[in-house]
Design a protein around this motif. Structure first.
Motif, PDB file in Angstrom:
ATOM      1  N   LEU A  62       4.268   2.333   6.904  1.00 35.46           N
ATOM      2  CA  LEU A  62       3.019   2.656   6.221  1.00 35.46           C
ATOM      3  C   LEU A  62       3.212   2.645   4.716  1.00 35.46           C
ATOM      4  O   LEU A  62       2.397   2.068   3.973  1.00 35.46           O
ATOM      5  CB  LEU A  62       2.515   4.022   6.681  1.00 35.46           C
ATOM      6  N   GLY A  63       4.292   3.267   4.244  1.00 30.66           N
ATOM      7  CA  GLY A  63       4.551   3.300   2.802  1.00 30.66           C
ATOM      8  C   GLY A  63       4.709   1.916   2.213  1.00 30.66           C
ATOM      9  O   GLY A  63       4.173   1.615   1.131  1.00 30.66           O
ATOM     10  N   GLU A  64       5.440   1.054   2.892  1.00 23.31           N
ATOM     11  CA  GLU A  64       5.656  -0.311   2.399  1.00 23.31           C
ATOM     12  C   GLU A  64       4.342  -1.082   2.313  1.00 23.31           C
ATOM     13  O   GLU A  64       4.075  -1.777   1.318  1.00 23.31           O
ATOM     14  CB  GLU A  64       6.629  -1.042   3.328  1.00 23.31           C
ATOM     15  N   ILE A  65       3.503  -0.954   3.336  1.00 24.90           N
ATOM     16  CA  ILE A  65       2.248  -1.704   3.368  1.00 24.90           C
ATOM     17  C   ILE A  65       1.273  -1.203   2.305  1.00 24.90           C
ATOM     18  O   ILE A  65       0.618  -2.000   1.615  1.00 24.90           O
ATOM     19  CB  ILE A  65       1.631  -1.627   4.774  1.00 24.90           C
ATOM     20  N   LEU A  66       1.175   0.108   2.148  1.00 28.94           N
ATOM     21  CA  LEU A  66       0.272   0.654   1.138  1.00 28.94           C
ATOM     22  C   LEU A  66       0.716   0.248  -0.264  1.00 28.94           C
ATOM     23  O   LEU A  66      -0.111  -0.114  -1.119  1.00 28.94           O
ATOM     24  CB  LEU A  66       0.210   2.176   1.250  1.00 28.94           C
ATOM     25  N   GLU A  67       2.028   0.297  -0.527  1.00 30.62           N
ATOM     26  CA  GLU A  67       2.548  -0.088  -1.842  1.00 30.62           C
ATOM     27  C   GLU A  67       2.347  -1.577  -2.097  1.00 30.62           C
ATOM     28  O   GLU A  67       1.895  -1.982  -3.178  1.00 30.62           O
ATOM     29  CB  GLU A  67       4.024   0.272  -1.933  1.00 30.62           C
ATOM     30  N   LYS A  68       2.678  -2.399  -1.120  1.00 34.44           N
ATOM     31  CA  LYS A  68       2.563  -3.853  -1.267  1.00 34.44           C
ATOM     32  C   LYS A  68       1.144  -4.275  -1.625  1.00 34.44           C
ATOM     33  O   LYS A  68       0.929  -5.182  -2.432  1.00 34.44           O
ATOM     34  CB  LYS A  68       2.999  -4.532   0.031  1.00 34.44           C
ATOM     35  N   ASN A  69       0.156  -3.589  -1.033  1.00 31.45           N
ATOM     36  CA  ASN A  69      -1.237  -3.970  -1.257  1.00 31.45           C
ATOM     37  C   ASN A  69      -1.921  -3.153  -2.351  1.00 31.45           C
ATOM     38  O   ASN A  69      -3.118  -3.328  -2.605  1.00 31.45           O
ATOM     39  CB  ASN A  69      -2.009  -3.837   0.054  1.00 31.45           C
ATOM     40  N   GLY A  70      -1.158  -2.271  -2.988  1.00 34.00           N
ATOM     41  CA  GLY A  70      -1.681  -1.501  -4.122  1.00 34.00           C
ATOM     42  C   GLY A  70      -2.819  -0.575  -3.787  1.00 34.00           C
ATOM     43  O   GLY A  70      -3.724  -0.364  -4.607  1.00 34.00           O
TER      44      GLY A  70
END
Length: 392
Positions: A62-70
């Motif tokens: 979840l953290g990676e996806i939220l960060e990647k998509n800003g």
């Protein structure tokens, strides 16, 4: 998307993304599919994402996806502290720091005590300094709101609601569990105290869709208003203004899209007397396979020997409706995850419970039957391990 507010005025999507069952590929999270589903949900208006420390790979994904998509600052993250692994306040700090790193954030919007079982457990955490730790984290903005998730009976749930100035809570609730676990009574109690109530297991792990008896499917298909079984389950929940967010463990594009459509079109008041009557027929069709006609009203409680009678019967019935695994999970949760065991084997046959049962159930005999089915050698081993672990 429809939204409801919490006590701080945050607008939360009534549909939340439950991140326990991210789509897996060969035992690993399929990041491509998971990202696609999360972004479909986000673009459809979903802004509440629920995970936990013990969900394998979930927080990191979840953290990676939220960060990647800003989009971290455009959503609310709920995650949970595994208090059952905690021996000191240093352990709490260590786990929390790891969660922040996994989620790639500097704050948690909703931080829950995971599966808080009873007031004794909360008191143990308080002796470690949990209240002071939470207040310090809230003061610096690292935690915005504090809550707890719960599986258990309504009496203990209400006691936990009163045990601390919580900001929210998370309970299992659906049209089959209206009067079991925290149930409608717990929902109303928490709401009256000003707590937003988040809902887990709205479909009982998918069983209210994939494991419906043919008779129940027929009732849905022949009703004058057409919705899928999942749509009816969600609409029943969102018809209640006391419900703030309903979590769904979505793991397909079709599921995400269908749930967004439902959450965008539902209105409070659309489930009237006719719809309630239809759902009662569905419940009766499901219950026709059950062993005990217990409604979970709780009039038989408290048991002098601490037996969780409604919880035992719910697990017993689930054994025949949904299979051994979930029945075992339910029974362990309602009997072993307590300071004092609440198992059916505690029954001494006093009969006090039967004097108050509106369904005139032969509770003592049914508890014996439940004990034979539920307290298997495997259960006894799990029970001993859990009880041993609980001492620490």
């Amino acid at each position: 998307m429809n939204y409801r507010t919490d006590r701080s005025g945050n607008k939360l999507s009534i549909l939340g993304f439950g991140c326990m069952r991210f789509k897996n590929k060969l035992g690993m999270i399929d990041m491509v599919q998971t990202e696609k589903q999360i972004m479909t949900a986000f673009n459809g208006g979903v802004n509440y994402f629920d995970t936990a420390y013990i969900y394998p790979g979930s927080e990191a994904a979840l953290g990676e996806i939220l960060e990647k998509n800003g989009i971290r600052d455009q959503v609310y993250i709920a995650t949970k502290l595994p208090h059952y692994l905690i021996k000191s306040i240093d352990d709490v700090e260590k786990v929390f720091s790891e969660e922040l790193k996994r989620l790639r954030t500097d704050h948690i919007d909703y931080y829950l005590m995971h599966m808080l079982t009873d007031t004794d457990t909360w008191n143990r955490l308080k002796t470690l300094g949990m209240e002071e730790w939470l207040e310090q984290k809230k003061a610096v903005g690292a935690i915005r709101q504090v809550g707890f998730s719960y599986h258990g009976n309504a009496d203990m749930f209400c006691a936990l609601v009163d045990a601390y100035d919580w900001d929210m809570c998370l309970i299992q609730y659906n049209y089959m569990d209206e009067h079991s676990q925290a149930g409608r009574r717990g929902l109303y109690y928490a709401h009256a105290k000003g707590l937003p109530v988040m809902i887990m297991e709205p479909l009982r792990g998918g069983k209210l869709v994939s494991r419906l008896p043919e008779a129940a499917k027929k009732i849905f298909s022949e009703y004058k208003t057409s919705h899928t079984p999942a749509g009816w389950a969600f609409r029943w929940l969102w018809n209640q203004p006391e419900v703030t967010v309903v979590l769904s463990g979505m793991n397909s594009d079709e599921m995400v899209s269908e749930n967004i459509d439902t959450a965008s079109s539902v209105k409070v008041g659309e489930i009237g007397a006719d719809e309630e009557a239809m759902l009662k027929k569905v419940i009766a069709a499901i219950n026709s396979e059950l062993k005990v006609g217990c409604t979970g009203c709780g009039y038989c409680m408290p048991c002098p020997k601490g037996v969780d009678i409604p919880g035992t019967f719910a697990a017993y019935n689930r054994r025949y409706a949904e299979g051994r695994f979930w029945s075992m999970v339910d029974y362990v949760i309602c009997t072993a995850l307590r300071k004092n065991s609440t198992a059916a084997s505690n029954c001494i046959g006093c009969g006090k419970c039967e004097k108050h049962c509106p369904q005139n159930i032969e509770i003592r005999e049914k508890l014996k039957d439940a004990k034979k089915v539920l307290e298997t050698p495997v259960y006894r081993v799990v029970h001993k391990v859990v009880r041993w672990f609980a001492r620490f």
